[in-house]
Write a protein that holds these residues in place. Structure first.
Motif, PDB file in Angstrom:
ATOM      1  N   VAL A 169       0.842  -1.198   0.000  1.00  0.00           N
ATOM      2  CA  VAL A 169       0.000   0.000   0.000  1.00  0.00           C
ATOM      3  C   VAL A 169       0.878   1.248   0.000  1.00  0.00           C
ATOM      4  O   VAL A 169       0.699   2.171  -0.803  1.00  0.00           O
ATOM      5  N   ILE A 170       1.888   1.263   0.870  1.00  0.00           N
ATOM      6  CA  ILE A 170       2.788   2.417   0.927  1.00  0.00           C
ATOM      7  C   ILE A 170       3.511   2.582  -0.409  1.00  0.00           C
ATOM      8  O   ILE A 170       3.619   3.684  -0.952  1.00  0.00           O
ATOM      9  N   GLY A 171       3.978   1.458  -0.946  1.00  0.00           N
ATOM     10  CA  GLY A 171       4.721   1.503  -2.208  1.00  0.00           C
ATOM     11  C   GLY A 171       3.864   2.052  -3.339  1.00  0.00           C
ATOM     12  O   GLY A 171       4.328   2.881  -4.131  1.00  0.00           O
ATOM     13  N   VAL A 172       2.604   1.637  -3.406  1.00  0.00           N
ATOM     14  CA  VAL A 172       1.731   2.077  -4.499  1.00  0.00           C
ATOM     15  C   VAL A 172       1.386   3.556  -4.337  1.00  0.00           C
ATOM     16  O   VAL A 172       1.469   4.331  -5.292  1.00  0.00           O
ATOM     17  N   LEU A 173       1.064   3.966  -3.121  1.00  0.00           N
ATOM     18  CA  LEU A 173       0.687   5.362  -2.903  1.00  0.00           C
ATOM     19  C   LEU A 173       1.860   6.296  -3.194  1.00  0.00           C
ATOM     20  O   LEU A 173       1.768   7.220  -4.002  1.00  0.00           O
ATOM     21  N   VAL A 174       2.992   6.011  -2.552  1.00  0.00           N
ATOM     22  CA  VAL A 174       4.154   6.904  -2.701  1.00  0.00           C
ATOM     23  C   VAL A 174       4.728   6.798  -4.114  1.00  0.00           C
ATOM     24  O   VAL A 174       4.954   7.807  -4.796  1.00  0.00           O
ATOM     25  N   GLY A 175       4.917   5.564  -4.577  1.00  0.00           N
ATOM     26  CA  GLY A 175       5.523   5.360  -5.892  1.00  0.00           C
ATOM     27  C   GLY A 175       4.620   5.848  -7.011  1.00  0.00           C
ATOM     28  O   GLY A 175       5.075   6.475  -7.961  1.00  0.00           O
ATOM     29  N   GLY A 176       3.331   5.580  -6.880  1.00  0.00           N
ATOM     30  CA  GLY A 176       2.385   5.997  -7.910  1.00  0.00           C
ATOM     31  C   GLY A 176       2.350   7.512  -8.030  1.00  0.00           C
ATOM     32  O   GLY A 176       2.454   8.066  -9.132  1.00  0.00           O
ATOM     33  N   LEU A 177       2.271   8.176  -6.893  1.00  0.00           N
ATOM     34  CA  LEU A 177       2.214   9.637  -6.902  1.00  0.00           C
ATOM     35  C   LEU A 177       3.497  10.211  -7.505  1.00  0.00           C
ATOM     36  O   LEU A 177       3.471  11.081  -8.377  1.00  0.00           O
ATOM     37  N   ALA A 178       4.641   9.681  -7.059  1.00  0.00           N
ATOM     38  CA  ALA A 178       5.923  10.178  -7.566  1.00  0.00           C
ATOM     39  C   ALA A 178       6.009   9.943  -9.067  1.00  0.00           C
ATOM     40  O   ALA A 178       6.494  10.806  -9.821  1.00  0.00           O
ATOM     41  N   VAL A 209       0.263  -2.483 -12.719  1.00  0.00           N
ATOM     42  CA  VAL A 209      -0.349  -3.579 -11.954  1.00  0.00           C
ATOM     43  C   VAL A 209       0.570  -4.800 -11.990  1.00  0.00           C
ATOM     44  O   VAL A 209       0.755  -5.496 -10.983  1.00  0.00           O
ATOM     45  N   THR A 210       1.176  -5.047 -13.153  1.00  0.00           N
ATOM     46  CA  THR A 210       2.079  -6.182 -13.269  1.00  0.00           C
ATOM     47  C   THR A 210       3.231  -6.050 -12.280  1.00  0.00           C
ATOM     48  O   THR A 210       3.566  -6.991 -11.552  1.00  0.00           O
ATOM     49  N   VAL A 211       3.830  -4.858 -12.256  1.00  0.00           N
ATOM     50  CA  VAL A 211       4.964  -4.644 -11.354  1.00  0.00           C
ATOM     51  C   VAL A 211       4.535  -4.776  -9.896  1.00  0.00           C
ATOM     52  O   VAL A 211       5.200  -5.432  -9.089  1.00  0.00           O
ATOM     53  N   VAL A 212       3.389  -4.166  -9.569  1.00  0.00           N
ATOM     54  CA  VAL A 212       2.920  -4.218  -8.181  1.00  0.00           C
ATOM     55  C   VAL A 212       2.635  -5.665  -7.772  1.00  0.00           C
ATOM     56  O   VAL A 212       3.026  -6.122  -6.698  1.00  0.00           O
ATOM     57  N   GLY A 213       1.986  -6.412  -8.678  1.00  0.00           N
ATOM     58  CA  GLY A 213       1.676  -7.816  -8.395  1.00  0.00           C
ATOM     59  C   GLY A 213       2.941  -8.617  -8.159  1.00  0.00           C
ATOM     60  O   GLY A 213       3.051  -9.384  -7.200  1.00  0.00           O
ATOM     61  N   ASP A 214       3.913  -8.393  -9.023  1.00  0.00           N
ATOM     62  CA  ASP A 214       5.183  -9.104  -8.911  1.00  0.00           C
ATOM     63  C   ASP A 214       5.856  -8.796  -7.573  1.00  0.00           C
ATOM     64  O   ASP A 214       6.331  -9.683  -6.864  1.00  0.00           O
ATOM     65  N   GLN A 215       5.843  -7.504  -7.219  1.00  0.00           N
ATOM     66  CA  GLN A 215       6.456  -7.083  -5.956  1.00  0.00           C
ATOM     67  C   GLN A 215       5.763  -7.714  -4.751  1.00  0.00           C
ATOM     68  O   GLN A 215       6.397  -8.206  -3.835  1.00  0.00           O
TER      69      GLN A 215
END
Lengths: 307, 506
Positions: free
Chosen positions: A108-117, A233-239
């Motif tokens: 969740v943190i990765g998607v929020l911070v990474g997505g915004l950046a 989504v692919t990257v997030v899923g993989d992570q």
């Protein structure tokens, strides 16, 4: 994805997992080192070692050991840990929940911070914001967690005394490991989002949307981001799938009792049943998460659904 | 929606509420979790610090090599040396109310001999019988003088027989009942052990109400947990950090002597170490004093015999190896090995600072023309390699730690007997000396304490002269604690004694 295809995918996973059991079974036994000797301590006599080997059936031929293992597996029995002689399943379940908790929070943190950046970097290309986002992402990806983790503990636990230095016990214990693991993931997500967004922003439908006079915010978040989502989504899923295998360093630094530490402890003790169980769960997680990612493609992109 | 949010918030709050820890709760940060809460099945000696708060040993070993009467109050060895009569302390009860009597002790000893990885320590025992309610007889296959010291090995504990019958032998860890100062509350595996005071403890009501142990596998993180106040006491502080922690006005560092000694075994049946002069040359070439002072910041102790220092029978009198590189060169020349090259096997990370020690030794040896190649192997692999018999052994030299479990030097040196060549025993050097073998048999069977001590001294003299191994130093056991925490005591096996006297000063 239709139900029929979903079912077919699930069934196809069974032989794959079976192959995993064979591979893992063989590989753990190919690691040099005798579990009975490690268990028996620094200077055990051969008699003690022999007794332990017999007790854990390590003296039997591999095929027989494998059949015994597989038979147990089919009954849902993962065996007993040679290090503690306790059933593997109970420990594994507990450890897996801890890992799931940490992996979910970090994602969740990765998607929020990474997505915004990533979005900011793409929409304000070559601006100060873009450079800052790139630098943060780079630092996030390349800082070793055993260093950044200790720095976080030093700052938030020792100096400021806001958060515990590790262990489990409540939400506060989750903050530091989730943030340090999440920031690492954020770097990867940010890079993927940025490049994916850049590609989409250059496409004609975006120009059309702008030409229609839509607000820039709507163009970016409603039109562009939605179309850029598939690779993200692919990257997030993989992570996420990787995190489910346990984050060894993070779990060690923050004394988090997850799968990664469990695996390391098991390998050090050559605890075959535990190693086998962890890797099998890991493989199953990868399989399930990938399936979920595939399903989510249909949710984010109607074209995939139509196919 | 609002209701859902309210419920969620409450759930998060309940989840986030930290457990209250007052001044009567001690939190210990350990390098590992207790693998299983059953002392007869335990591994990792430091875990005794927690396990022994519930189930107690028969006698305690002090860090000075003394035997302290505990559940066993007194003992006597028969004239032929083969029968020991143990008097069990009267009026001691397990926390389930059943008495600690001779039968309970017998039952637990048998259980230890069945399950423990350390059961070989009692291999000499022939039979155990109950003479009366508080008297136990142990017969041994041969006279064995250090038996009472061996009974201080802290995996040999007494559990309530009634409780074991209730839980079943396999499930003792779910609800262990002993006679210790604390009672088992729970063990959340990988996370926490919680104990509460046994108000009826026979040696006095514990001053603490709760003892909690949590694993912090990373040494730096463990130290930070102490500095941040999350824990009150930690084990396995890095020597180079001990000095820094010691400067913190709220903390104190303890370095009680440890029974762990570090040796380099030299294979005396293989070149180049068949020649005694080559082995002695290595001794002269290495400045052990400097290693202890600089690398360990003075927390380790140089060995003057196989050690451990402070164990019964230990003598410093036979170490004639000062740091003398010239003499080393001369001995190597005499032995026809002026440009000696050999390999040493080693497991990085297993023993404190071992990689740095090996590097230092490499440097010392280079100065006398000796090239030491380091082969780093993971422990599982090395232990298997070291188990090979003499004709298959690939080992020229190996870096190993050894621990005397009974505070008597006999347990440290007996493995140099030739009947203990691998794989039967632990003589990795494949050392053989007829005089040593003879003295070993004598020393273990004699009832004459004075003659036994003389034999132990002569055996150390032989080992120092023949140098089947380089006896380097005793590892420190380094603990750090909050300064207000008082009343701690240790055994030499990296384990805390019963904590009933421990308390926090106001």
């Amino acid at each position: 994805m239709t139900w029929r295809r979903l079912l077919a995918r699930l069934i196809a996973g069974v032989p794959a997992l079976l192959v995993v059991t064979v591979l893992v079974f063989a590989i753990v036994r190919l690691i040099p080192g005798d579990p009975a000797r490690i268990l028996a301590g620094d200077f055990a006599t051969d008699q003690v070692v022999g007794e332990l080997r017999e007790r854990w059936q390590l003296d039997r031929p591999w095929p027989i050991q494998y059949v015994t293992y597989l038979r147990g597996l089919l009954r849902g029995d993962l065996g007993r840990s040679t290090a503690t002689s306790l059933p593997v399943a109970a420990d594994l379940g507990e450890r897996f929940l801890r890992t799931l908790e940490l992996a979910a929070a970090a994602t969740v943190i990765g998607v929020l911070v990474g997505g915004l950046a990533g979005v900011l970097g793409a929409t304000r290309r070559a601006s100060a914001v873009d450079y800052l986002a790139t630098v943060v992402a780079l630092v996030g990806v390349s800082t070793p967690i055993f260093w950044s983790g200790l720095i976080l503990i030093l700052l938030f636990s020792v100096r400021l005394e806001w958060l515990p230095a590790g262990g489990t016990g409540g939400f506060v214990h989750l903050v530091l490991p989730a943030v340090s693991l999440g920031l690492f993931g954020a770097g990867v997500v940010a890079r993927q989002t940025r490049s994916s967004m850049l590609e989409v922003l250059g496409e004609e439908f975006v120009r059309t949307a702008r030409a229609k006079g839509l607000a820039e915010r709507a163009v970016v978040y409603k039109h562009a981001l939605r179309n850029a989502l598939i690779p993200i989504v692919t990257v997030v899923g993989d992570q996420f799938a990787r995190l489910l295998g346990g984050a060894i360093l993070t779990e060690t630094v923050f004394s988090w009792p997850g799968m990664g530490r469990y695996l390391i402890e098991a390998i050090a003790m050559r605890d075959y049943p535990v190693i086998q169980a962890i890797i099998l769960v890991f493989a199953a997680c990868f399989f399930v998460v990938n399936l979920l990612v595939d399903i989510s493609y249909g949710l984010v992109d109607p074209r995939v659904r139509a196919e | 929606m609002t209701r859902l949010l309210a419920v969620l918030t409450l759930a998060v709050l309940a989840w986030a509420a930290p457990a209250a820890a007052g001044k009567d709760a001690l939190v210990i940060g350990m390098p590992t979790d207790v693998p299983i809460f059953d002392t007869h099945k335990a591994t990792g000696l430091h875990n005794g610090s927690i396990l022994n708060q519930v189930s107690e040993p028969l006698v305690l070993l002090s860090t000075k090599g003394e035997v302290i009467p505990w559940l066993v109050e007194s003992w006597e060895q028969s004239k032929d040396g083969k029968t020991w009569t143990l008097k069990i302390r009267k009026n001691v009860k397990f926390t389930d109310g059943t008495p600690v009597n001779a039968e309970a002790v017998r039952f637990s000893l048998e259980r230890f001999r069945k399950h423990s990885i350390g059961k070989a320590t009692l291999a000499i025992v022939d039979g155990i019988s109950v003479a009366d309610e508080s008297t136990l007889r142990i017969t041994t296959k041969a006279p064995y003088a250090p038996l009472i010291n061996t009974l201080g090995y802290h995996w040999i504990v007494v559990y309530s027989k009634a409780q074991i019958e209730k839980t079943g032998d396999d499930n003792v860890h779910t609800a262990p009942v002993g006679s210790g100062p604390f009672k088992f509350v729970h063990h959340k595996r990988g996370q926490e052990v919680r104990l509460e005071a046994n108000e009826q403890y026979w040696a006095g009501k514990p001053k603490l109400k709760t003892v909690i142990s949590r694993p912090y596998p990373d040494a730096s993180a463990r130290m930070l947990a102490l500095e941040s106040g999350d824990v009150d006491l930690i084990f396995q502080v890095l020597p180079q950090e001990a000095a820094r922690l010691g400067k913190n006005p709220n903390l104190v560092v303890y370095t009680p002597p440890s029974a762990r000694v570090i040796w380099i075994y030299l294979n005396t049946q293989r070149e180049p170490f068949k020649d005694k002069r080559v082995r002695q040359a290595l001794y002269y070439a290495i400045d052990r004093e400097a290693i202890v002072k600089s690398l360990f910041a003075g927390t380790a102790r140089r060995l003057h015999s196989p050690g451990p220092a402070g164990s019964y029978g230990y003598s410093e009198a036979y170490d004639h190896y000062g740091y003398d590189p010239e003499k080393a060169k001369r001995l190597l020349r005499e032995a026809g090995q002026p440009n000696l090259t050999f390999s040493i096997h080693h497991t990085p990370g297993r023993y404190l600072l071992s990689a740095q020690v090996i590097e230092a030794i490499q440097g010392y040896l280079r100065q006398v023309g000796v090239t030491m190649r380091v082969v780093d192997l993971e422990w599982g692999t090395l232990s298997q390699m070291a188990a090979q018999p003499v004709d298959k052994s690939q080992i020229q030299a190996a870096f190993f730690g050894w621990r005397s479990v009974n505070g008597d030097i006999d347990s440290a040196i007996q493995d140099f007997g030739s009947q203990f060549w691998r794989p039967a025993g632990n003589n990795i050097s494949f050392y053989k000396s007829d005089e040593f073998d003879r003295l070993l048999t004598f020393e273990q069977s004699t009832l004459d304490a004075k003659k036994r001590l003389e034999a132990l001294h002569r055996m150390q003299e032989i080992l120092m002269e023949d140098a089947p191994a380089l006896f380097l130093y005793g590892e420190p056991q380094i603990w750090a604690a909050r300064k207000s925490l008082k009343g701690l005591d240790w055994n030499p096996l990296e384990s805390l004694h019963p904590l009933h006297r421990a308390y926090f000063e106001e």
